[in-house]
Design an enzyme around this catalytic site. Structure first.
Site, short mmCIF file in Angstrom:
data_model
loop_
_atom_site.label_atom_id
_atom_site.label_comp_id
_atom_site.label_asym_id
_atom_site.label_seq_id
_atom_site.Cartn_x
_atom_site.Cartn_y
_atom_site.Cartn_z
N HIS A 1 0.81 -1.22 0.00
CA HIS A 1 0.00 0.00 0.00
C HIS A 1 0.85 1.28 0.00
O HIS A 1 0.75 2.07 -0.94
CB HIS A 1 -1.01 -0.04 1.14
CG HIS A 1 -1.67 1.27 1.43
ND1 HIS A 1 -2.48 1.90 0.50
CD2 HIS A 1 -1.61 2.10 2.50
CE1 HIS A 1 -2.89 3.05 1.00
NE2 HIS A 1 -2.38 3.20 2.21
N HIS B 1 3.75 6.89 5.39
CA HIS B 1 2.54 7.58 5.84
C HIS B 1 1.68 6.82 6.84
O HIS B 1 0.95 7.41 7.61
CB HIS B 1 1.70 8.07 4.65
CG HIS B 1 0.79 7.04 4.05
ND1 HIS B 1 1.18 6.20 3.05
CD2 HIS B 1 -0.50 6.71 4.32
CE1 HIS B 1 0.18 5.40 2.73
NE2 HIS B 1 -0.85 5.68 3.50
N GLU C 1 0.43 5.58 12.33
CA GLU C 1 -0.95 5.16 12.55
C GLU C 1 -1.06 3.67 12.83
O GLU C 1 -1.79 3.26 13.72
CB GLU C 1 -1.77 5.53 11.29
CG GLU C 1 -3.22 5.08 11.31
CD GLU C 1 -4.09 5.88 12.27
OE1 GLU C 1 -3.65 6.95 12.71
OE2 GLU C 1 -5.21 5.41 12.58
N ASP C 2 -0.32 2.88 12.09
CA ASP C 2 -0.58 1.43 12.12
C ASP C 2 0.51 0.57 12.76
O ASP C 2 0.40 -0.64 12.78
CB ASP C 2 -0.81 0.92 10.68
CG ASP C 2 -2.10 1.48 10.08
OD1 ASP C 2 -3.02 1.75 10.86
OD2 ASP C 2 -2.17 1.64 8.86
N ASP D 1 -3.21 8.39 -1.34
CA ASP D 1 -3.55 7.33 -0.38
C ASP D 1 -4.98 6.87 -0.63
O ASP D 1 -5.29 5.68 -0.73
CB ASP D 1 -3.39 7.92 1.03
CG ASP D 1 -3.84 6.98 2.14
OD1 ASP D 1 -3.55 5.77 2.06
OD2 ASP D 1 -4.50 7.48 3.08
N ASP E 1 -21.04 16.38 -24.68
CA ASP E 1 -19.61 16.11 -24.45
C ASP E 1 -19.34 14.75 -23.83
O ASP E 1 -18.38 14.58 -23.10
CB ASP E 1 -18.99 17.23 -23.60
CG ASP E 1 -19.56 17.26 -22.19
OD1 ASP E 1 -20.67 16.71 -21.98
OD2 ASP E 1 -18.88 17.80 -21.30
MN MN Z 1 -2.77 4.68 3.85
#
Ligand code: MN
Length: 502
Positions: A48, A72, A76-77, A156, A277
């Site tokens: 990811h 990133h 968080e993880d 992301d 269009d």
């Molecule tokens: Mn992410």
């Protein structure tokens, strides 16, 4: 997936051994931090952040942005703290990662997602829901100190949407709806047309499955009908420009994204005949002068439809989009839209503000201020297409919210307060009785002082006591809102008991 793939992309626009080393270091660090973690797709987690970094590298973003993308999700993880990122990679990367970690808080209140059927959103509650979404968009902008955080967040989100099939249905609904209502509109306002279209089309079928199928069918039919005329038109245009010595850089067919087609169909009572269009021919020529010259050549070739000539070069769209548009009776009388622009205009139409903020510009954090974003501010003032003119011009002024903060109630409602507001201001913004019975507050799960200055994205939980139905005089020293001040004074002076009229 291998590191060299990423390095090769970055090398294409910026071959620099320091940058290579930096990206390698971030990659190795992220691999080790996420080892043993799997995504819902069953792949190793590192896939990811790697894919997010690739999306940004392909858009020519700097090594710092690519490295921050690799890192990133680390804070968080995994158990790694911001301080560790800071000591390993410096303040710039740590601030980008920290900014992204904070944005995780922005979520649509659950009860909205499962209480209203998307097809029934024309009800009175729609207004209430719109207000909630508007507050979340504002919160996102208010929480972003550096525009690069938004670039990484959007990449992301794009990769999360590409792999959304692997998640349970409830999460699909949540993430797709946020993409459609919060992230795509922000991409649009930053002029990032390509990303906006991709995000919307990926989210469309999760949020409105039956409309998605219907729109796809209509579009498929139209594509098939127009395809042969398009080829003819492209050929004729190439020939005509050659005859007139206008250097042609590219001529191609472009299909309208499905979600924007759906929006347009809705506007025209589902009458496909009114939409010109669905497919268009896009012509790219070297200079602005040649754009106008090309328009003349096209009009000599085919008769234009009245009222369909648009000069977005002289009068750009509010998000910076520039092109000439015309609709003509083309080969065999088929109606075709034609768009004419320079390579620079094309780049800006696809990447928007990101076209200005790639590796070529400063490596330093870019603060969101009026000075840095003057052109965004200007754009906000010439909005001609948006129906909610005022709202969007506010979002565009990215520092517009510097005097406001946006905080959550424990159930996910968003409250908008002046900067420096405290839990007492928050309590009175909910209800006078909540204010009067406040004895303390928890912010993000921790007890705070009653004069704590609330921060964007805080989750605020007021502790109340029925026994204490009396504000403290001290509170007047620190409250920021006139509402809280007035209510406290009234209660202390006993004015709230005033209505003695029989
Ligand atoms: Mn992410």
């Amino acid at each position: 997936m291998n590191l060299q793939e990423l390095i090769d992309i970055v090398d294409k626009y910026n071959k620099n051994s320091d940058d290579q080393e930096f990206i390698k270091k971030a990659y190795t660090f992220a691999c080790s931090a996420h080892r043993n973690q799997l995504r819902a797709t069953g792949e190793p987690f590192i896939v990811h952040p790697f894919e997010v970094a690739k999306i940004l590298a392909n858009d020519n973003h700097s090594a710092a942005v690519v490295a921050a993308a690799l890192l990133h999700d680390v804070v968080e993880d995994t158990s790694i703290a911001k301080e560790k990122i800071q000591s390993e990679f410096g303040n710039e990367i740590a601030d980008l990662v920290d900014g992204l970690t904070k944005l995780q808080k922005i979520k649509i209140k659950k009860s909205w997602l499962f209480s209203i059927n998307p097809l029934e959103r024309s009800s009175v509650r729609k207004k209430e829901y719109e207000l909630h979404l508007e507050n979340l968009r504002k919160m996102l902008v208010a929480m972003t100190k550096d525009i690069r955080i938004i670039f990484i967040k959007l990449a992301d989100r794009l990769h999360n949407m590409q792999t959304l099939y692997a998640l349970p249905q409830e999460k699909q609904q949540q993430i797709a709806e946020e993409t459609l209502e919060i992230y795509a509109p922000i991409a649009h306002r930053l002029g990032m047309g390509k990303l906006k279209g991709e995000l919307e089309d990926l989210a469309f079928h999760y949020v409105y499955p039956s409309e998605f199928e219907q729109t796809k069918k209509i579009a498929g039919r139209e594509y098939a009908n127009k395809e042969k005329y398009m080829e003819k038109a492209k050929y004729k245009i190439t020939e005509a420009l050659k005859e007139n010595s206008v250097p042609l850089i590219d001529v191609s067919g472009r299909k309208k994204h499905l979600y924007s087609l759906r929006k347009k169909l809705k506007k025209h009572d589902n009458d496909i005949e009114k939409i010109y269009d669905i497919v268009a021919v896009r012509i790219i020529v070297d200079t602005t002068e040649n754009c106008y010259k090309t328009l003349g050549i096209i009009h000599k070739l085919w008769r234009p439809l009245i009222g369909r000539i648009k000069d977005y070069i002289a009068m750009p769209k509010p998000n910076g989009y520039q092109s000439l548009h015309t609709t003509v009776f083309g080969p065999n009388g088929s109606i075709i839209e034609i768009q004419i622009r320079t390579p620079k205009m094309h780049d800006k139409a696809e990447k928007g503000i990101a076209a200005h903020w790639n590796y070529k510009t400063t490596q330093k954090p870019i603060a969101i201020s009026k000075e840095n974003y003057s052109w965004i501010n200007e754009l906000g003032q010439i909005d001609t297409t948006s129906t909610d003119k005022k709202e969007w011009s506010e979002i565009l002024k990215l520092d517009f919210f510097k005097d406001r903060i946006f905080v959550f109630t424990p159930t996910g409602d968003v409250h908008n307060l002046p900067s420096g507001a405290t839990p007492v201001d928050f309590a009175y913004s909910i209800h006078t009785e909540v204010g009067n019975t406040t004895v303390g507050a928890k912010v993000n799960g921790h007890i705070v002082k009653i004069n704590y200055q609330l921060q964007n994205g805080d989750i605020v939980d007021i502790i109340r006591s029925k026994k204490s139905n009396q504000p403290k005089r001290d509170w007047l020293k620190f409250v920021k809102t006139s509402r809280a001040r007035d209510k406290i004074k009234n209660k202390l002076l006993g004015k709230s008991k005033l209505p003695f009229i029989n």
